[in-house]
Design a protein around this motif. Structure first.
Motif, PDB file in Angstrom:
ATOM      1  N   PHE A  43      -6.930  11.585  -0.614  1.00  0.00           N
ATOM      2  CA  PHE A  43      -5.972  10.834   0.194  1.00  0.00           C
ATOM      3  C   PHE A  43      -6.250   9.356  -0.022  1.00  0.00           C
ATOM      4  O   PHE A  43      -7.361   8.885   0.201  1.00  0.00           O
ATOM      5  N   ARG A  44      -5.260   8.627  -0.463  1.00  0.00           N
ATOM      6  CA  ARG A  44      -5.398   7.197  -0.704  1.00  0.00           C
ATOM      7  C   ARG A  44      -4.304   6.470   0.073  1.00  0.00           C
ATOM      8  O   ARG A  44      -3.119   6.819  -0.047  1.00  0.00           O
ATOM      9  N   ILE A  45      -4.694   5.510   0.886  1.00  0.00           N
ATOM     10  CA  ILE A  45      -3.703   4.717   1.608  1.00  0.00           C
ATOM     11  C   ILE A  45      -2.774   4.094   0.574  1.00  0.00           C
ATOM     12  O   ILE A  45      -3.234   3.448  -0.368  1.00  0.00           O
ATOM     13  N   PRO A  46      -1.467   4.307   0.697  1.00  0.00           N
ATOM     14  CA  PRO A  46      -0.535   3.911  -0.369  1.00  0.00           C
ATOM     15  C   PRO A  46      -0.278   2.408  -0.455  1.00  0.00           C
ATOM     16  O   PRO A  46       0.857   1.942  -0.431  1.00  0.00           O
ATOM     17  N   VAL A  47      -1.361   1.653  -0.531  1.00  0.00           N
ATOM     18  CA  VAL A  47      -1.290   0.214  -0.773  1.00  0.00           C
ATOM     19  C   VAL A  47      -2.432  -0.152  -1.714  1.00  0.00           C
ATOM     20  O   VAL A  47      -3.438   0.574  -1.805  1.00  0.00           O
ATOM     21  N   GLY A  48      -2.306  -1.282  -2.419  1.00  0.00           N
ATOM     22  CA  GLY A  48      -3.381  -1.750  -3.275  1.00  0.00           C
ATOM     23  C   GLY A  48      -4.515  -2.341  -2.462  1.00  0.00           C
ATOM     24  O   GLY A  48      -4.492  -2.337  -1.223  1.00  0.00           O
ATOM     25  N   THR A  49      -5.506  -2.872  -3.159  1.00  0.00           N
ATOM     26  CA  THR A  49      -6.669  -3.444  -2.480  1.00  0.00           C
ATOM     27  C   THR A  49      -6.275  -4.625  -1.605  1.00  0.00           C
ATOM     28  O   THR A  49      -6.779  -4.785  -0.487  1.00  0.00           O
ATOM     29  N   ILE A  50      -5.366  -5.458  -2.098  1.00  0.00           N
ATOM     30  CA  ILE A  50      -4.904  -6.595  -1.294  1.00  0.00           C
ATOM     31  C   ILE A  50      -4.172  -6.096  -0.052  1.00  0.00           C
ATOM     32  O   ILE A  50      -4.382  -6.593   1.058  1.00  0.00           O
ATOM     33  N   GLY A  51      -3.329  -5.082  -0.227  1.00  0.00           N
ATOM     34  CA  GLY A  51      -2.620  -4.505   0.910  1.00  0.00           C
ATOM     35  C   GLY A  51      -3.576  -3.899   1.922  1.00  0.00           C
ATOM     36  O   GLY A  51      -3.373  -4.021   3.136  1.00  0.00           O
ATOM     37  N   LEU A  52      -4.620  -3.235   1.423  1.00  0.00           N
ATOM     38  CA  LEU A  52      -5.627  -2.659   2.312  1.00  0.00           C
ATOM     39  C   LEU A  52      -6.318  -3.764   3.107  1.00  0.00           C
ATOM     40  O   LEU A  52      -6.560  -3.630   4.315  1.00  0.00           O
TER      41      LEU A  52
END
Length: 448
Positions: free
Chosen positions: A380-389
């Motif tokens: 499961f990966r939060i569907p945002v990039g590192t910047i979004g995270l």
């Protein structure tokens, strides 16, 4: 016992969901004190907005890290892998101390609800608390599967009266549940500050199931799904009964957990004595479920820290039949038997302070691991990039920092004393047991 491995058990998604729900929610009990302090409108707004700035980021981060590292110890191992041995120890130590205090509070609340009906004296009240601790200590020693089923049963007992209360309340609402927005003479900022701490407390606990992931078959898939289900369920479980109660009863200045209109009294006012008794049963079940699940969660972290040679070795002793860290469970239960004798006002101060530190470290660890190990498998990966995270986590970190400094000097001093015990304990245990440098090979590989 050195070669014995902790026991894995199959578990259904619904069971995982109820474990997460029980440790993170357990019903709307506790919201009552926010209403007169922040105002009915602001209370509902906080309950609606805070999940997206605080609860959901933490829940999603725990879901991602739990899927990537479904290992016993959960958040302790996540922080260790991201930030190293020292900071991993701090996360484990701070959260364990927090849960030791936290779990005993739920026993006190349970016997408090019962004693109001039975008029128990001091010794009998403690004895009842002791019996409750013994019952759930056995449940925990019997294994995470039993804990899961107990969580399911108790959560259902909690939810049914709240569903009935909400349905009755929403069908008859002579009062505006959103009015006034804030109490007379209070600014919006003052109202937010008064309700923030309790609300943050209520939208917490998502990381607890991660400490038990090493005992759940298919945890990498079950935990994220259960986490997302719990996030939605918590918002509904808090907001809808609050709207229903305020709309049906009004009297927002008189709401309070004790010596006021609690959800137990509100149930009786809305649905008669039968619903009142059902809400009381829900309140008792809620606190028992929270105690049971936090006993399971907090006892697992010292077990894994002992495997890493950062805690005394007896913490990693497993039960021959059940394969659970029963010594760690019993130690926590004994401490709870002592803690329920005391007033918790000063201890709760330290508890919440350490809780905020732990969550800040979990959020930072998620960002660090995205940078350090971008290719780590994350089912499961939060569907945002590192910047979004980072953008998602920063508001939660800011809210946690604000919470550290909004409750007075005693809060800060007590919390800092608790936080300072972490580095002291690390250097003592590191010197005595050697830490990860002397850990067994299989222990080293837990975070790999």
């Amino acid at each position: 016992m050195e070669g014995q491995q902790i026991k894995k058990v199959p578990m259904k998604l619904t069971t995982v969901f109820f474990i997460i729900f029980a440790t993170s929610c357990g019903g709307a009990f506790g919201i009552e004190d926010i209403i007169p302090a922040s105002g009915p409108g602001m209370t509902i707004l906080i309950l609606l907005i805070l999940p997206f700035l605080w609860g959901n980021p933490i829940g999603l981060v725990c879901a991602e890290l739990g899927s990537a590292m479904p290992v016993e110890g959960g958040f302790y191992k996540w922080c260790q892998r991201a930030l190293g041995e020292f900071w991993g120890f701090q996360a484990g130590w701070w959260r364990t101390l927090s849960l030791y205090v936290d779990s005993s509070v739920y026993v006190v609340l349970t016997v408090g609800y019962i004693s109001t009906f039975l008029n128990l004296n001091t010794f009998t009240t403690w004895l009842l608390g002791f019996i409750i601790i013994c019952i759930f200590t056995y449940v925990n020693i019997a294994g995470i599967e039993v804990v899961g089923w107990v969580s399911v049963v108790l959560s259902i007992i909690v939810l049914i009266p709240f569903i009935a209360f909400t349905a009755i309340g929403l069908s008859h609402m002579p009062y505006n549940p959103f009015s006034p927005l804030v109490p007379d003479g209070q600014t919006i900022s003052q109202s937010i500050g008064l309700g923030l701490a309790i609300s943050m407390w209520m939208y917490a606990g998502y990381e607890s199931v991660g400490t038990m992931a090493g005992e759940i078959e298919g945890a990498d898939k079950l935990i994220p799904k259960g986490m997302l289900m719990a996030l939605v369920a918590m918002i509904l479980a808090y907001v809808l009964p609050t709207i229903a109660g305020l709309g049906a009863i009004g009297q927002w200045t008189n709401w309070a957990v004790s010596d006021g209109i609690s959800f137990v009294q509100a149930g009786k006012m809305v649905g008669g004595s039968i619903l009142g008794v059902a809400m009381l049963a829900g309140a008792i079940s809620s606190n028992c479920a929270l105690f049971s699940d936090y006993l399971a969660s907090a006892s697992r972290t010292p077990y894994v820290m002992a495997e890493d040679n950062l805690m005394p070795k007896f913490f990693k002793t497993l039960h021959k039949k059940y394969g659970t860290p029963y010594i760690s469970i019993i130690i926590m239960a004994v401490l709870d038997c002592v803690l329920i004798l005391n007033s918790f006002s000063g201890l709760i101060v330290i508890d919440v302070f350490l809780l905020m530190f732990s969550y800040i470290m979990i959020l930072i660890s998620a960002i660090v691991l995205r940078v350090k190990e971008p290719d780590m498998p994350r089912p499961f990966r939060i569907p945002v990039g590192t910047i979004g995270l980072s953008i998602m986590c920063i508001p939660a970190i800011i809210i946690a920092v604000i919470a550290l400094f909004t409750n007075g000097t005693d809060y800060i001093i007590g919390g800092l004393i608790g936080a300072a015990s972490g580095p002291v304990a690390y250097f003592i245990f590191k010197k005595i047991y050697g830490g990860m440098d002397r850990a067994l090979p299989d222990s080293k590989n837990i975070s790999n």
